[in-house]
Design a protein around this motif. Structure first.
Motif, short mmCIF file in Angstrom:
data_model
loop_
_atom_site.label_atom_id
_atom_site.label_comp_id
_atom_site.label_asym_id
_atom_site.label_seq_id
_atom_site.Cartn_x
_atom_site.Cartn_y
_atom_site.Cartn_z
N LYS A 153 7.09 33.24 -1.40
CA LYS A 153 8.07 34.20 -0.85
C LYS A 153 9.43 34.09 -1.83
O LYS A 153 10.02 33.04 -1.53
N LYS A 154 9.59 34.84 -2.83
CA LYS A 154 10.95 34.90 -3.41
C LYS A 154 11.91 36.19 -3.32
O LYS A 154 12.16 36.91 -3.93
N GLU A 155 12.24 36.11 -2.02
CA GLU A 155 12.89 37.37 -1.49
C GLU A 155 14.14 36.97 -0.51
O GLU A 155 13.92 36.39 0.46
N PHE A 215 10.93 30.83 0.06
CA PHE A 215 10.28 30.67 1.40
C PHE A 215 8.62 30.38 1.10
O PHE A 215 8.06 31.06 0.21
N LEU A 216 8.23 29.63 1.88
CA LEU A 216 6.66 29.26 2.18
C LEU A 216 6.24 30.32 3.19
O LEU A 216 6.72 30.19 4.55
N VAL A 217 5.19 31.14 2.95
CA VAL A 217 4.61 31.99 4.12
C VAL A 217 3.42 31.18 4.51
O VAL A 217 2.53 31.21 3.53
N LEU A 218 3.19 30.72 5.96
CA LEU A 218 2.06 30.16 6.23
C LEU A 218 1.12 31.33 6.81
O LEU A 218 1.30 32.35 7.31
N THR A 219 -0.11 30.79 7.17
CA THR A 219 -1.11 31.51 7.58
C THR A 219 -0.89 31.86 9.11
O THR A 219 -1.44 32.90 9.51
N ASP A 220 -0.13 31.22 9.85
CA ASP A 220 0.13 31.63 11.15
C ASP A 220 1.35 32.57 11.19
O ASP A 220 2.07 33.29 12.33
N PRO A 237 11.57 28.00 4.93
CA PRO A 237 12.48 27.67 3.88
C PRO A 237 12.32 26.71 2.88
O PRO A 237 11.64 25.70 3.05
N ILE A 238 12.38 26.99 1.44
CA ILE A 238 12.46 25.93 0.34
C ILE A 238 13.71 25.56 0.02
O ILE A 238 14.64 26.48 -0.50
#
Length: 249
Positions: free
Chosen positions: A217-219, A223-228, A233-234
């Protein structure tokens, strides 16, 4: 760490147990012993990580008791009222020794050194296990990691760990079934181990299992959005390495 206290005087045992409870919450006293024979029996049953060992005891002193053991993998902190035993204690490769009456700051320092030494041994053992499987030409069928919480040591499959998040010297493990386990170890202690099983470091405080990454996610930042549904944050420092790990560049 589970600790066994060995001293031939009950008041000394009670005093040390009270000090540990008040000032060393990372230590759980699992048992006490007033002599070497009882200590040996408790040792086999309790399997402690750490032993506080009084040197001067009747019949069999602390040094003789250690010599009587065929082997031991716990850490040792000698406790003595006599400073002349210090050199001999160090020859036994003890983590430390404490002089009676025990000073709180020295107790805390000795416990911390024992914790670090224990952690190092565990990591080395895990590495040896991994090397064994690699030399055999096959990965472990069911790779598991030992997670020591305040109440128990859980053996968790690496494939069931979604992510890890650090908070100072603690690491929270978020599992596939929704459970979260708090472990008294910093996250860097798991970095090299878990990267062999598909985990990537996306931030100083975060370690993520690649199989559970849903999107980048680049907003309002990366961020990395995970399946849960969680968002991790990156950091700028980890961005390029993360791209390579995810084959995005």
């Amino acid at each position: 760490m589970k600790a066994l206290l060995i001293d031939d005087e009950q008041p000394n045992l009670e005093n040390l147990q009270a000090l540990l409870a008040a000032y060393c919450p990372q230590v759980e006293v699992c048992g006490t012993a007033l002599n070497a024979e009882t200590a040996t029996n408790r040792l086999h049953v309790l399997q402690p990580d750490l032993v506080f060992l009084d040197i001067q005891m009747p019949q069999q002193n602390g040094f003789d008791w250690l010599r009587s053991l065929p082997a031991y993998d716990f850490e040792v902190i000698f406790v003595t009222a006599y400073d002349q035993f210090a050199i001999q204690a160090l020859r036994f490769a003890a983590v430390d020794y404490l002089l009676k009456p025990i000073a709180i700051d020295e107790l805390q320092s000795a416990v911390e050194r024992a914790r670090q030494q224990r952690q190092l041994k565990e990591q080395n053992q895990l590495l040896q296990n991994l090397m064994h499987f690699l030399k055999a030409g096959q990965p472990p069928e069911e790779p598991r990691i030992a997670l020591a919480t305040a109440k128990e040591t859980r053996f968790v499959k690496t494939s069931e760990i979604i992510r890890c998040e650090s908070s100072n010297n603690y690491t929270m493990f978020y599992l596939l079934d929704g459970e979260a386990l708090l472990v008294c170890k910093p996250i860097f202690g798991y970095d090299d181990l878990l990267k062999n099983y598909g985990f990537v470091r996306c931030h100083q405080s975060h370690l993520v299992n690649k199989q559970f990454i849903r999107s980048w996610k680049k907003e309002f930042g990366d961020f990395l959005v995970l399946t849960d549904g969680s968002e991790v944050p990156i950091s700028r420092a980890k961005k390029e390495d993360l791209k390579k790990a995810l084959r995005l560049s």
